[in-house]
Scaffold this motif. Sequence first.
Motif, PDB file in Angstrom:
ATOM      1  N   GLY A  37       2.404  -1.516  -3.341  1.00 48.14           N
ATOM      2  CA  GLY A  37       2.975  -1.042  -4.601  1.00 48.14           C
ATOM      3  C   GLY A  37       1.974  -0.741  -5.690  1.00 48.14           C
ATOM      4  O   GLY A  37       2.368  -0.350  -6.803  1.00 48.14           O
ATOM      5  N   LYS A  38       0.693  -0.913  -5.415  1.00 52.71           N
ATOM      6  CA  LYS A  38      -0.329  -0.672  -6.431  1.00 52.71           C
ATOM      7  C   LYS A  38      -0.809   0.768  -6.333  1.00 52.71           C
ATOM      8  O   LYS A  38      -1.556   1.132  -5.429  1.00 52.71           O
ATOM      9  N   LEU A  39      -0.369   1.589  -7.270  1.00 57.16           N
ATOM     10  CA  LEU A  39      -0.647   3.013  -7.210  1.00 57.16           C
ATOM     11  C   LEU A  39      -1.794   3.403  -8.131  1.00 57.16           C
ATOM     12  O   LEU A  39      -1.903   2.929  -9.253  1.00 57.16           O
ATOM     13  N   THR A  40      -2.635   4.286  -7.606  1.00 51.31           N
ATOM     14  CA  THR A  40      -3.730   4.846  -8.397  1.00 51.31           C
ATOM     15  C   THR A  40      -3.488   6.312  -8.718  1.00 51.31           C
ATOM     16  O   THR A  40      -4.152   6.872  -9.589  1.00 51.31           O
ATOM     17  N   SER A  41      -2.542   6.933  -7.994  1.00 48.01           N
ATOM     18  CA  SER A  41      -2.301   8.365  -8.156  1.00 48.01           C
ATOM     19  C   SER A  41      -0.819   8.651  -7.967  1.00 48.01           C
ATOM     20  O   SER A  41      -0.187   8.107  -7.058  1.00 48.01           O
ATOM     21  N   ILE A 115      11.442  17.458  -3.185  1.00 42.99           N
ATOM     22  CA  ILE A 115      12.216  17.209  -1.965  1.00 42.99           C
ATOM     23  C   ILE A 115      12.069  15.774  -1.459  1.00 42.99           C
ATOM     24  O   ILE A 115      12.786  15.364  -0.554  1.00 42.99           O
ATOM     25  N   GLY A 116      11.106  15.017  -2.017  1.00 37.81           N
ATOM     26  CA  GLY A 116      10.930  13.658  -1.518  1.00 37.81           C
ATOM     27  C   GLY A 116       9.603  13.049  -1.902  1.00 37.81           C
ATOM     28  O   GLY A 116       9.112  13.256  -3.010  1.00 37.81           O
ATOM     29  N   LEU A 117       9.013  12.317  -0.944  1.00 41.32           N
ATOM     30  CA  LEU A 117       7.790  11.562  -1.198  1.00 41.32           C
ATOM     31  C   LEU A 117       6.707  11.921  -0.178  1.00 41.32           C
ATOM     32  O   LEU A 117       6.996  12.101   1.009  1.00 41.32           O
ATOM     33  N   ALA A 118       5.476  11.993  -0.656  1.00 46.04           N
ATOM     34  CA  ALA A 118       4.310  12.146   0.218  1.00 46.04           C
ATOM     35  C   ALA A 118       3.380  10.973  -0.018  1.00 46.04           C
ATOM     36  O   ALA A 118       2.943  10.729  -1.150  1.00 46.04           O
ATOM     37  N   PHE A 119       3.082  10.247   1.037  1.00 41.76           N
ATOM     38  CA  PHE A 119       2.154   9.118   0.980  1.00 41.76           C
ATOM     39  C   PHE A 119       0.785   9.664   1.350  1.00 41.76           C
ATOM     40  O   PHE A 119       0.548  10.074   2.492  1.00 41.76           O
ATOM     41  N   THR A 120      -0.142   9.667   0.399  1.00 40.08           N
ATOM     42  CA  THR A 120      -1.359  10.469   0.544  1.00 40.08           C
ATOM     43  C   THR A 120      -2.473   9.932  -0.349  1.00 40.08           C
ATOM     44  O   THR A 120      -2.410   8.795  -0.832  1.00 40.08           O
ATOM     45  N   TYR A 121      -3.505  10.733  -0.529  1.00 35.13           N
ATOM     46  CA  TYR A 121      -4.675  10.491  -1.390  1.00 35.13           C
ATOM     47  C   TYR A 121      -5.673   9.484  -0.799  1.00 35.13           C
ATOM     48  O   TYR A 121      -6.800   9.843  -0.484  1.00 35.13           O
ATOM     49  N   ASN A 122      -5.298   8.186  -0.679  1.00 37.52           N
ATOM     50  CA  ASN A 122      -6.138   7.274   0.106  1.00 37.52           C
ATOM     51  C   ASN A 122      -5.509   7.206   1.501  1.00 37.52           C
ATOM     52  O   ASN A 122      -4.667   8.030   1.839  1.00 37.52           O
ATOM     53  N   GLU A 123      -5.904   6.237   2.330  1.00 36.20           N
ATOM     54  CA  GLU A 123      -5.256   6.116   3.640  1.00 36.20           C
ATOM     55  C   GLU A 123      -3.991   5.269   3.517  1.00 36.20           C
ATOM     56  O   GLU A 123      -4.072   4.052   3.325  1.00 36.20           O
ATOM     57  N   PRO A 124      -2.817   5.884   3.629  1.00 38.74           N
ATOM     58  CA  PRO A 124      -1.573   5.153   3.370  1.00 38.74           C
ATOM     59  C   PRO A 124      -1.297   4.004   4.340  1.00 38.74           C
ATOM     60  O   PRO A 124      -0.680   3.005   3.956  1.00 38.74           O
ATOM     61  N   LEU A 125      -1.737   4.126   5.586  1.00 34.86           N
ATOM     62  CA  LEU A 125      -1.299   3.163   6.590  1.00 34.86           C
ATOM     63  C   LEU A 125      -2.012   1.821   6.538  1.00 34.86           C
ATOM     64  O   LEU A 125      -1.574   0.873   7.199  1.00 34.86           O
ATOM     65  N   ILE A 126      -3.060   1.696   5.732  1.00 32.50           N
ATOM     66  CA  ILE A 126      -3.607   0.353   5.554  1.00 32.50           C
ATOM     67  C   ILE A 126      -2.645  -0.492   4.722  1.00 32.50           C
ATOM     68  O   ILE A 126      -2.727  -1.722   4.718  1.00 32.50           O
ATOM     69  N   TYR A 128       0.840  -0.041   5.240  1.00 31.13           N
ATOM     70  CA  TYR A 128       2.008   0.548   5.893  1.00 31.13           C
ATOM     71  C   TYR A 128       3.318  -0.105   5.470  1.00 31.13           C
ATOM     72  O   TYR A 128       4.381   0.529   5.506  1.00 31.13           O
ATOM     73  N   GLU A 129       3.277  -1.367   5.050  1.00 30.73           N
ATOM     74  CA  GLU A 129       4.516  -2.041   4.651  1.00 30.73           C
ATOM     75  C   GLU A 129       5.175  -1.339   3.467  1.00 30.73           C
ATOM     76  O   GLU A 129       6.404  -1.203   3.416  1.00 30.73           O
ATOM     77  N   PHE A 130       4.352  -0.895   2.521  1.00 27.92           N
ATOM     78  CA  PHE A 130       4.886  -0.175   1.366  1.00 27.92           C
ATOM     79  C   PHE A 130       5.423   1.189   1.784  1.00 27.92           C
ATOM     80  O   PHE A 130       6.484   1.627   1.304  1.00 27.92           O
ATOM     81  N   VAL A 131       4.698   1.866   2.673  1.00 27.43           N
ATOM     82  CA  VAL A 131       5.188   3.148   3.196  1.00 27.43           C
ATOM     83  C   VAL A 131       6.530   2.946   3.880  1.00 27.43           C
ATOM     84  O   VAL A 131       7.496   3.680   3.626  1.00 27.43           O
ATOM     85  N   GLN A 144      13.092  13.640   1.713  1.00 25.13           N
ATOM     86  CA  GLN A 144      12.144  13.860   2.798  1.00 25.13           C
ATOM     87  C   GLN A 144      10.922  12.962   2.601  1.00 25.13           C
ATOM     88  O   GLN A 144      10.499  12.719   1.460  1.00 25.13           O
ATOM     89  N   ASN A 145      10.352  12.498   3.701  1.00 24.37           N
ATOM     90  CA  ASN A 145       9.137  11.671   3.656  1.00 24.37           C
ATOM     91  C   ASN A 145       8.007  12.349   4.422  1.00 24.37           C
ATOM     92  O   ASN A 145       8.177  12.744   5.582  1.00 24.37           O
ATOM     93  N   VAL A 146       6.861  12.458   3.768  1.00 21.69           N
ATOM     94  CA  VAL A 146       5.672  13.070   4.350  1.00 21.69           C
ATOM     95  C   VAL A 146       4.545  12.051   4.342  1.00 21.69           C
ATOM     96  O   VAL A 146       4.362  11.312   3.356  1.00 21.69           O
ATOM     97  N   LEU A 147       3.787  12.009   5.424  1.00 21.29           N
ATOM     98  CA  LEU A 147       2.636  11.115   5.536  1.00 21.29           C
ATOM     99  C   LEU A 147       1.385  11.947   5.751  1.00 21.29           C
ATOM    100  O   LEU A 147       1.349  12.798   6.649  1.00 21.29           O
ATOM    101  N   VAL A 148       0.355  11.723   4.938  1.00 22.94           N
ATOM    102  CA  VAL A 148      -0.945  12.370   5.104  1.00 22.94           C
ATOM    103  C   VAL A 148      -1.929  11.267   5.471  1.00 22.94           C
ATOM    104  O   VAL A 148      -2.208  10.379   4.670  1.00 22.94           O
ATOM    105  N   THR A 149      -2.460  11.310   6.689  1.00 25.31           N
ATOM    106  CA  THR A 149      -3.167  10.159   7.236  1.00 25.31           C
ATOM    107  C   THR A 149      -4.355  10.560   8.097  1.00 25.31           C
ATOM    108  O   THR A 149      -4.406  11.675   8.629  1.00 25.31           O
TER     109      THR A 149
END
Length: 282
Positions: A37-41, A115-126, A128-131, A144-149
């Motif tokens: 839950g700690k967002l930088t962007s 349209i939704g959320l994109a988990f991106t910018y840093n590596e989201p899956l470190i 993953y619980e928040f994603v 819609q959910n988008v993952l950039v990884t």
Amino acid sequence: MPICDVCFRKCKIEEGQTGFCGGRTCCNGQIVAANYGKLTSLALDPIEKKPLKMFMPGSMILSLGSFGCNLRCPFCQNSSISWSQKAFDFKDSADYYDPEEIVKTALELRSHGNIGLAFTYNEPLIGYEFVRDTARLAKEASLQNVLVTNGTAAQKILKEILPYIDAMNIDLKAFTDRFYKDFIGGNFQMVKDFITIAAYTCHVELTTLIIPGENDSEEEMRELSAWVAALENQAGKKIPLHITRFFPAFHLTVKEPTPVGTILRLVEVAKEKLEFVFAGNI
């Protein structure tokens, strides 16, 4: 000592310390996301910026990022939140947003084309619980959910989030063990396995950043595109490939930008096997 199972590193993390990625810690004997839950962007971006060319083109998507990364790309464009010292300082300074708050904001932005959320910018899956938690709520709200990884995650992690993910852009940073092991500190096989599983489940596009002298040969691009073409046949769907131009950044400022001609040549090479190939950053 507890062992993190998110990626190939299998970090042993002492109580109160963080793993290699800077985003996972040990709390009361359990490995958890220090960056939950700690967002930088946080920004409303065009979907094409992810980049996704063939998933709801023309849309906007609320994009969010935290801090930390499990690779060490010397050319990182987001080093301030990935693996610089400044990035790791966000453990104590980043603002906290819970999943409900993020989804509420995403819904409010529908009037702006979101349209939704994109988990991106840093590596989201470190983290993953928040994603997983946020994407689940977003899916329940018909977003819609988008993952950039970078795709450097164990299959068990991928399978936890896949039910909630509609599209991914995955970095296929090169097509050699040497590049992954020696140049960015990664695991080539883990990324290929990740891409393979994802391709069967959701819309997938791939991105390869071309760095002069490192991954810019026609031979390597033929091997890469042939592998993607075989996966397309197995999964029964098209997998667009973005071939993008490198610009000097972070710890890799001694190289010149990739010549535009190199990008265009490699696009044509990839098109020998693939129908959808896009040049980026030119």
